[in-house]
Design a protein around this motif. Structure first.
Motif, PDB file in Angstrom:
ATOM      1  N   GLY A 106     112.171  48.287  11.570  1.00  0.00           N
ATOM      2  CA  GLY A 106     113.072  47.297  12.223  1.00  0.00           C
ATOM      3  C   GLY A 106     113.346  47.822  13.643  1.00  0.00           C
ATOM      4  N   LEU A 107     113.203  48.999  14.102  1.00  0.00           N
ATOM      5  CA  LEU A 107     113.130  49.306  15.338  1.00  0.00           C
ATOM      6  C   LEU A 107     111.813  49.135  16.034  1.00  0.00           C
ATOM      7  CD1 LEU A 107     113.946  53.357  15.985  1.00  0.00           C
ATOM      8  CD2 LEU A 107     112.652  51.928  17.565  1.00  0.00           C
ATOM      9  N   LYS A 108     110.948  49.418  15.472  1.00  0.00           N
ATOM     10  CA  LYS A 108     109.733  48.946  16.309  1.00  0.00           C
ATOM     11  C   LYS A 108     109.559  47.121  16.536  1.00  0.00           C
ATOM     12  CE  LYS A 108     105.684  50.480  14.841  1.00  0.00           C
ATOM     13  NZ  LYS A 108     104.717  50.951  13.754  1.00  0.00           N
ATOM     14  N   LYS A 109     109.917  46.564  15.483  1.00  0.00           N
ATOM     15  CA  LYS A 109     110.024  45.082  15.688  1.00  0.00           C
ATOM     16  C   LYS A 109     110.633  44.640  16.697  1.00  0.00           C
ATOM     17  CE  LYS A 109     109.872  40.583  13.318  1.00  0.00           C
ATOM     18  NZ  LYS A 109     110.099  40.025  12.028  1.00  0.00           N
ATOM     19  N   ALA A 110     112.003  45.285  16.924  1.00  0.00           N
ATOM     20  CA  ALA A 110     112.955  44.990  18.082  1.00  0.00           C
ATOM     21  C   ALA A 110     112.372  45.388  19.493  1.00  0.00           C
ATOM     22  CB  ALA A 110     114.394  45.825  17.778  1.00  0.00           C
ATOM     23  N   GLY A 114     111.181  43.679  23.550  1.00  0.00           N
ATOM     24  CA  GLY A 114     111.736  43.834  25.075  1.00  0.00           C
ATOM     25  C   GLY A 114     113.147  44.346  24.856  1.00  0.00           C
ATOM     26  N   LEU A 115     113.627  44.799  23.928  1.00  0.00           N
ATOM     27  CA  LEU A 115     115.020  44.976  23.901  1.00  0.00           C
ATOM     28  C   LEU A 115     115.118  46.729  24.351  1.00  0.00           C
ATOM     29  CD1 LEU A 115     116.131  43.140  20.824  1.00  0.00           C
ATOM     30  CD2 LEU A 115     116.743  42.714  23.185  1.00  0.00           C
ATOM     31  N   SER A 116     116.469  46.863  24.940  1.00  0.00           N
ATOM     32  CA  SER A 116     116.472  48.383  25.042  1.00  0.00           C
ATOM     33  C   SER A 116     116.587  49.174  23.912  1.00  0.00           C
ATOM     34  CB  SER A 116     118.098  48.691  26.146  1.00  0.00           C
ATOM     35  OG  SER A 116     119.080  48.272  24.976  1.00  0.00           O
ATOM     36  N   PRO A 117     116.071  50.531  24.084  1.00  0.00           N
ATOM     37  CA  PRO A 117     116.265  51.612  23.072  1.00  0.00           C
ATOM     38  C   PRO A 117     117.474  51.590  22.136  1.00  0.00           C
ATOM     39  CG  PRO A 117     115.333  52.636  24.993  1.00  0.00           C
ATOM     40  CD  PRO A 117     115.909  51.463  25.505  1.00  0.00           C
ATOM     41  N   GLU A 118     118.668  51.527  22.748  1.00  0.00           N
ATOM     42  CA  GLU A 118     120.129  51.707  22.119  1.00  0.00           C
ATOM     43  C   GLU A 118     120.063  50.427  21.177  1.00  0.00           C
ATOM     44  OE1 GLU A 118     119.785  51.535  25.446  1.00  0.00           O
ATOM     45  OE2 GLU A 118     121.590  52.751  26.134  1.00  0.00           O
ATOM     46  N   ILE A 119     119.761  49.234  21.520  1.00  0.00           N
ATOM     47  CA  ILE A 119     119.663  48.017  20.816  1.00  0.00           C
ATOM     48  C   ILE A 119     118.666  48.232  19.771  1.00  0.00           C
ATOM     49  CG2 ILE A 119     119.462  45.581  20.884  1.00  0.00           C
ATOM     50  CD1 ILE A 119     122.145  46.623  22.173  1.00  0.00           C
ATOM     51  N   CYS A 120     117.480  48.639  20.033  1.00  0.00           N
ATOM     52  CA  CYS A 120     116.461  48.865  19.011  1.00  0.00           C
ATOM     53  C   CYS A 120     116.850  49.834  18.012  1.00  0.00           C
ATOM     54  CB  CYS A 120     115.335  49.184  19.563  1.00  0.00           C
ATOM     55  SG  CYS A 120     114.552  48.130  20.851  1.00  0.00           S
ATOM     56  N   LEU A 163     112.320  57.649  18.246  1.00  0.00           N
ATOM     57  CA  LEU A 163     112.261  57.249  19.655  1.00  0.00           C
ATOM     58  C   LEU A 163     111.844  58.416  20.356  1.00  0.00           C
ATOM     59  CD1 LEU A 163     114.786  54.651  20.657  1.00  0.00           C
ATOM     60  CD2 LEU A 163     112.435  54.169  20.328  1.00  0.00           C
ATOM     61  N   LEU A 164     112.676  59.458  20.263  1.00  0.00           N
ATOM     62  CA  LEU A 164     112.563  60.640  21.022  1.00  0.00           C
ATOM     63  C   LEU A 164     110.976  61.257  20.740  1.00  0.00           C
ATOM     64  CD1 LEU A 164     115.921  62.546  20.380  1.00  0.00           C
ATOM     65  CD2 LEU A 164     115.093  61.258  22.506  1.00  0.00           C
ATOM     66  N   THR A 165     110.404  61.211  19.511  1.00  0.00           N
ATOM     67  CA  THR A 165     109.186  61.882  19.162  1.00  0.00           C
ATOM     68  C   THR A 165     107.935  61.263  19.248  1.00  0.00           C
ATOM     69  OG1 THR A 165     109.524  61.755  16.714  1.00  0.00           O
ATOM     70  CG2 THR A 165     110.366  63.639  17.873  1.00  0.00           C
ATOM     71  N   ASP A 166     108.143  59.797  19.232  1.00  0.00           N
ATOM     72  CA  ASP A 166     106.799  59.195  18.768  1.00  0.00           C
ATOM     73  C   ASP A 166     105.787  59.314  19.984  1.00  0.00           C
ATOM     74  OD1 ASP A 166     108.207  57.066  20.461  1.00  0.00           O
ATOM     75  OD2 ASP A 166     106.705  55.583  19.574  1.00  0.00           O
TER      76      ASP A 166
ATOM     77  N   THR B  64     123.101  46.606  27.524  1.00  0.00           N
ATOM     78  CA  THR B  64     123.834  47.745  26.494  1.00  0.00           C
ATOM     79  C   THR B  64     125.316  48.028  26.981  1.00  0.00           C
ATOM     80  OG1 THR B  64     122.872  49.185  28.008  1.00  0.00           O
ATOM     81  CG2 THR B  64     121.642  48.721  25.881  1.00  0.00           C
ATOM     82  N   ILE B  65     125.810  47.540  28.012  1.00  0.00           N
ATOM     83  CA  ILE B  65     127.192  47.872  28.130  1.00  0.00           C
ATOM     84  C   ILE B  65     128.224  47.353  27.249  1.00  0.00           C
ATOM     85  CG2 ILE B  65     127.682  45.796  29.572  1.00  0.00           C
ATOM     86  CD1 ILE B  65     129.025  48.026  31.522  1.00  0.00           C
ATOM     87  N   TYR B  66     127.813  46.552  26.641  1.00  0.00           N
ATOM     88  CA  TYR B  66     128.644  46.000  25.528  1.00  0.00           C
ATOM     89  C   TYR B  66     128.873  47.064  24.299  1.00  0.00           C
ATOM     90  CZ  TYR B  66     128.889  41.585  27.818  1.00  0.00           C
ATOM     91  OH  TYR B  66     128.961  40.659  28.807  1.00  0.00           O
ATOM     92  N   VAL B  67     127.906  47.580  24.241  1.00  0.00           N
ATOM     93  CA  VAL B  67     127.792  48.451  22.956  1.00  0.00           C
ATOM     94  C   VAL B  67     128.603  49.946  23.206  1.00  0.00           C
ATOM     95  CG1 VAL B  67     126.347  50.332  21.667  1.00  0.00           C
ATOM     96  CG2 VAL B  67     125.465  47.836  22.083  1.00  0.00           C
ATOM     97  N   TYR B  68     128.548  50.139  24.734  1.00  0.00           N
ATOM     98  CA  TYR B  68     129.090  51.473  25.268  1.00  0.00           C
ATOM     99  C   TYR B  68     130.591  51.080  25.211  1.00  0.00           C
ATOM    100  CZ  TYR B  68     124.827  53.773  25.795  1.00  0.00           C
ATOM    101  OH  TYR B  68     123.711  54.296  25.453  1.00  0.00           O
ATOM    102  N   ILE B  69     130.949  49.791  25.647  1.00  0.00           N
ATOM    103  CA  ILE B  69     132.413  49.551  25.909  1.00  0.00           C
ATOM    104  C   ILE B  69     133.115  49.601  24.428  1.00  0.00           C
ATOM    105  CG2 ILE B  69     134.174  47.388  25.809  1.00  0.00           C
ATOM    106  CD1 ILE B  69     132.204  46.622  28.372  1.00  0.00           C
ATOM    107  N   VAL B  70     132.221  49.100  23.407  1.00  0.00           N
ATOM    108  CA  VAL B  70     132.790  49.377  21.986  1.00  0.00           C
ATOM    109  C   VAL B  70     132.778  50.830  21.541  1.00  0.00           C
ATOM    110  CG1 VAL B  70     132.099  48.800  19.609  1.00  0.00           C
ATOM    111  CG2 VAL B  70     131.928  47.151  21.278  1.00  0.00           C
TER     112      VAL B  70
END
Lengths: 202, 202, 202
Positions: A106-110, A114-120, A163-166, B64-70
């Motif tokens: 799921g993470l890789k698909k996200a 082009g989404l940010s790492p936190e969101i992925c 994310l940290l190791t790949d 990502t700011i929304y996630v951090y606000i939450v």
């Protein structure tokens, strides 16, 4: 690697569908209800992820094998409905490897959208866990994973680790490390009854 | 104006997330469950709107700011969990300005997709209120806003008012008028216990 | 044929909205809640189908008449709320023709997105039945159709029949045959209390 991923993916789908089918039988749903609950448990998390990122038609619709795996799982659950206590260990094994794998896939698909790492990472966790949330909502109970021993948190840890190791280890090793980490966290969490409750002592 | 919108948007997200986190703690969810409930309450309405109109990846994933606000709201809720009675007035204030703003922003986003005014007003109301609906479904209770004193109806009135006035007054004034209207309707509704029940006298 | 489809479509929307509005009134929801429940029951299945295949903005948003039909149904339900026992037969008629039609229309829409027949049949069933599922989840009860006499299964049979026959019979005849089949299956299922329970005798 591809074969390994496919095997886990199918085995995970099968185990997730069983958990949905069991929940449906417990609620005395009919054949249709049990199938729908098996299906939504198995594909609900990935479906929600695909909807949120806009990858449609959603994944499982593009390959009918998932529907047949769920169908097989429902029949299997019905036939062996009195033997699941003995199967608990195998189910725990596949369920745990399954959520680990779904988190990373799921993470890789996200990431590919082009989404940010936190969101992925969040979408990885959603892929792995929201099938169970939908199962619980449809069977009229508050979602188990919101209360349970470390489950989603293990996925979260695995996603961050990947994310940290790949980039250092390469994708295959990063994935393996992450899957092992999810497995170990969950294994010890269940054995030692760890939890992340806000309220201590009640 | 941009700054004003951003401030309200972030403050609204914070307050919505608190309301979700409180609901999760009441259900004795664990840390993960409380966070998910805070998040879905804060971003659920806008997410549903984006899915329905096909604006993906959905809005909150692009910043990502929304996630951090939450996340901040969940920590805040935990630390001050015994003080929320005192904070009720501030929360009412931000919640009410929040739903007003979300109604208008949702409506405007829907308009930009070329949908008819009726549908856009509905999507504005969905943006403002469905986070709370999802919160209630996930915590296993029938949605509060389907029963509560004027809430969605205030949003509806505000949305219609905005559509009727923004061409005469300009967007900024139309928005201000609509937000004030939502606020006043809701304020007097709560103070005077107005409701829109179908059944009188029970 | 177009006129026939439109008539059934609108009548089906009306009847589905009534079933949602009745559920909302039973839960003592307010006007807004009753309307939302009517709306989600009427358009929920098609909305889920459209989201899953990626056909957005979802169908009912592109033609405001559905919203007005739902509005009319809510007013109608309120006015005649004490007479629905007498209307049960007409409602059963339209509901059953409605689910039959929605199954076929949903199936055909899915086919036009190039999905495999199995998936298209499932999407047809989803179109016909998931409005009711969402209604039940939002009113806090476990979904009725997961327990009820043959309902989704009738849709499934109709969908398969349509796929098997429309190439021989042509679309209009295939559709008519499928709709009659759904109707007959459901009619006899209700009269003879057929069910597809996993557990016999409890």
């Amino acid at each position: 690697m591809e074969l390994f991923i496919l095997t886990i993916d199918y085995a995970g789908t099968f185990v997730f569908a069983i958990s949905g089918a069991l929940a449906g039988m417990k609620q005395k749903f009919d054949v249709f209800g049990v199938f729908i609950l098996g299906l939504t448990t198995a594909i609900g998390g990935g479906t929600l992820r695909d909807l949120l990122i806009g990858s449609t038609p959603v994944g499982w619709m593009q390959n009918t094998i998932y529907v047949y795996i769920v169908l097989g799982a429902v029949v299997f659950t019905y036939l062996f409905r009195n033997h699941f206590r003995k199967l608990r260990r195998s189910m725990f094994l596949f369920d745990t490897i399954g959520i680990a794998l779904y988190t990373i896939l799921g993470l890789k698909k996200a990431l590919s959208f082009g989404l940010s790492p936190e969101i992925c990472v969040m979408l990885g966790v959603v892929s792995a866990t929201f099938g169970g949330v939908i199962r619980d909502v449809l069977s009229g109970t508050a979602p188990l994973i919101f209360r349970k021993e470390i489950y989603a948190s293990a996925c979260l840890a695995g996603g961050v680790l990947f994310l940290l190791t790949d980039q250092w280890l390469g994708e295959v090793a990063g994935m393996t490390v992450a899957i092992i980490a999810v497995f170990l966290i969950r294994f010890f969490a269940v054995r030692n009854q760890w939890s992340l409750s806000f309220q201590q002592g009640d």
